[in-house]
Design a protein around this motif. Structure first.
Motif, PDB file in Angstrom:
ATOM      1  N   VAL A  72     -15.948   6.894  22.737  1.00  0.00           N
ATOM      2  CA  VAL A  72     -16.728   7.569  23.769  1.00  0.00           C
ATOM      3  C   VAL A  72     -17.654   8.508  23.021  1.00  0.00           C
ATOM      4  O   VAL A  72     -17.206   9.390  22.307  1.00  0.00           O
ATOM      5  CB  VAL A  72     -15.825   8.340  24.743  1.00  0.00           C
ATOM      6  N   VAL A  73     -18.939   8.271  23.132  1.00  0.00           N
ATOM      7  CA  VAL A  73     -19.906   8.983  22.315  1.00  0.00           C
ATOM      8  C   VAL A  73     -20.779   9.861  23.198  1.00  0.00           C
ATOM      9  O   VAL A  73     -21.304   9.407  24.212  1.00  0.00           O
ATOM     10  CB  VAL A  73     -20.803   7.997  21.532  1.00  0.00           C
ATOM     11  N   GLU A  74     -20.919  11.101  22.795  1.00  0.00           N
ATOM     12  CA  GLU A  74     -21.839  12.023  23.465  1.00  0.00           C
ATOM     13  C   GLU A  74     -22.965  12.327  22.495  1.00  0.00           C
ATOM     14  O   GLU A  74     -22.837  13.162  21.619  1.00  0.00           O
ATOM     15  CB  GLU A  74     -21.124  13.304  23.851  1.00  0.00           C
ATOM     16  N   PRO A  83     -28.924   6.014  21.810  1.00  0.00           N
ATOM     17  CA  PRO A  83     -28.343   4.892  22.558  1.00  0.00           C
ATOM     18  C   PRO A  83     -27.780   3.784  21.671  1.00  0.00           C
ATOM     19  O   PRO A  83     -26.959   2.999  22.126  1.00  0.00           O
ATOM     20  CB  PRO A  83     -29.511   4.376  23.410  1.00  0.00           C
ATOM     21  N   ASN A  99     -12.902   1.224  22.074  1.00  0.00           N
ATOM     22  CA  ASN A  99     -14.253   1.772  22.189  1.00  0.00           C
ATOM     23  C   ASN A  99     -14.240   3.276  22.001  1.00  0.00           C
ATOM     24  O   ASN A  99     -13.325   3.965  22.444  1.00  0.00           O
ATOM     25  CB  ASN A  99     -14.868   1.438  23.547  1.00  0.00           C
ATOM     26  N   LYS A 108     -23.935   3.764  21.601  1.00  0.00           N
ATOM     27  CA  LYS A 108     -23.161   3.447  22.805  1.00  0.00           C
ATOM     28  C   LYS A 108     -22.487   2.094  22.651  1.00  0.00           C
ATOM     29  O   LYS A 108     -23.070   1.143  22.152  1.00  0.00           O
ATOM     30  CB  LYS A 108     -24.074   3.419  24.043  1.00  0.00           C
ATOM     31  N   GLY A 109     -21.234   2.031  23.055  1.00  0.00           N
ATOM     32  CA  GLY A 109     -20.500   0.775  23.056  1.00  0.00           C
ATOM     33  C   GLY A 109     -19.847   0.407  21.735  1.00  0.00           C
ATOM     34  O   GLY A 109     -19.238  -0.651  21.621  1.00  0.00           O
TER      35      GLY A 109
END
Length: 127
Positions: free
Chosen positions: A95-97, A101, A93, A104-105
């Motif tokens: 990690v998204v900033e 939305p 996975n 995400k994931g």
């Protein structure tokens, strides 16, 4: 043009016995990520390149180097990095900033593919 480019990735260190090069690549990628967040793009680029010297198939470093290239308007190089990360087929996975939305994931390879697809729509010779 660059407003959608706020995807930053870092890898969590998962180290198995005898995987020193992976640990090194993860550490270097994480250091590069921290520099990227601080806006120190040249230093971040160096860290991502060092990570790739340690592990040439490190999908997080490939994607992150693509982010740096895209910020520097080196679009063909960015596209190449994103496509290489996407081809890895990693199930790890990302990690998204980002405020989006829908990201995400995603796995790192899925995110890299989206980055490549988005960038291709911006490049006239890729349409």
């Amino acid at each position: 043009m660059m407003k959608n480019l706020v995807v930053l990735i870092f890898s969590v260190i998962f180290v198995l016995p005898n995987c020193a090069s992976l640990k090194t690549a993860n550490v270097l990628n994480n250091e590069g990520f921290a520099l990227l967040q601080e806006g120190k793009y040249n230093e971040a680029q160096t860290k991502f390149e060092q990570a790739l010297k340690s592990d040439s198939d490190h999908p997080f470093a490939l994607n992150n180097l693509g982010v740096i290239y895209e910020k520097n308007e080196q679009y063909q190089d960015a596209l190449r990095m994103y496509q290489q990360a996407a081809r890895m087929g990693s199930s790890r996975n990302a990690v998204v900033e980002v405020d989006d939305p829908s990201l995400k994931g995603l796995t790192i390879s899925e995110l890299a593919k989206r980055n490549a697809d988005r960038l291709k729509t911006m490049l006239p010779e890729q349409r």
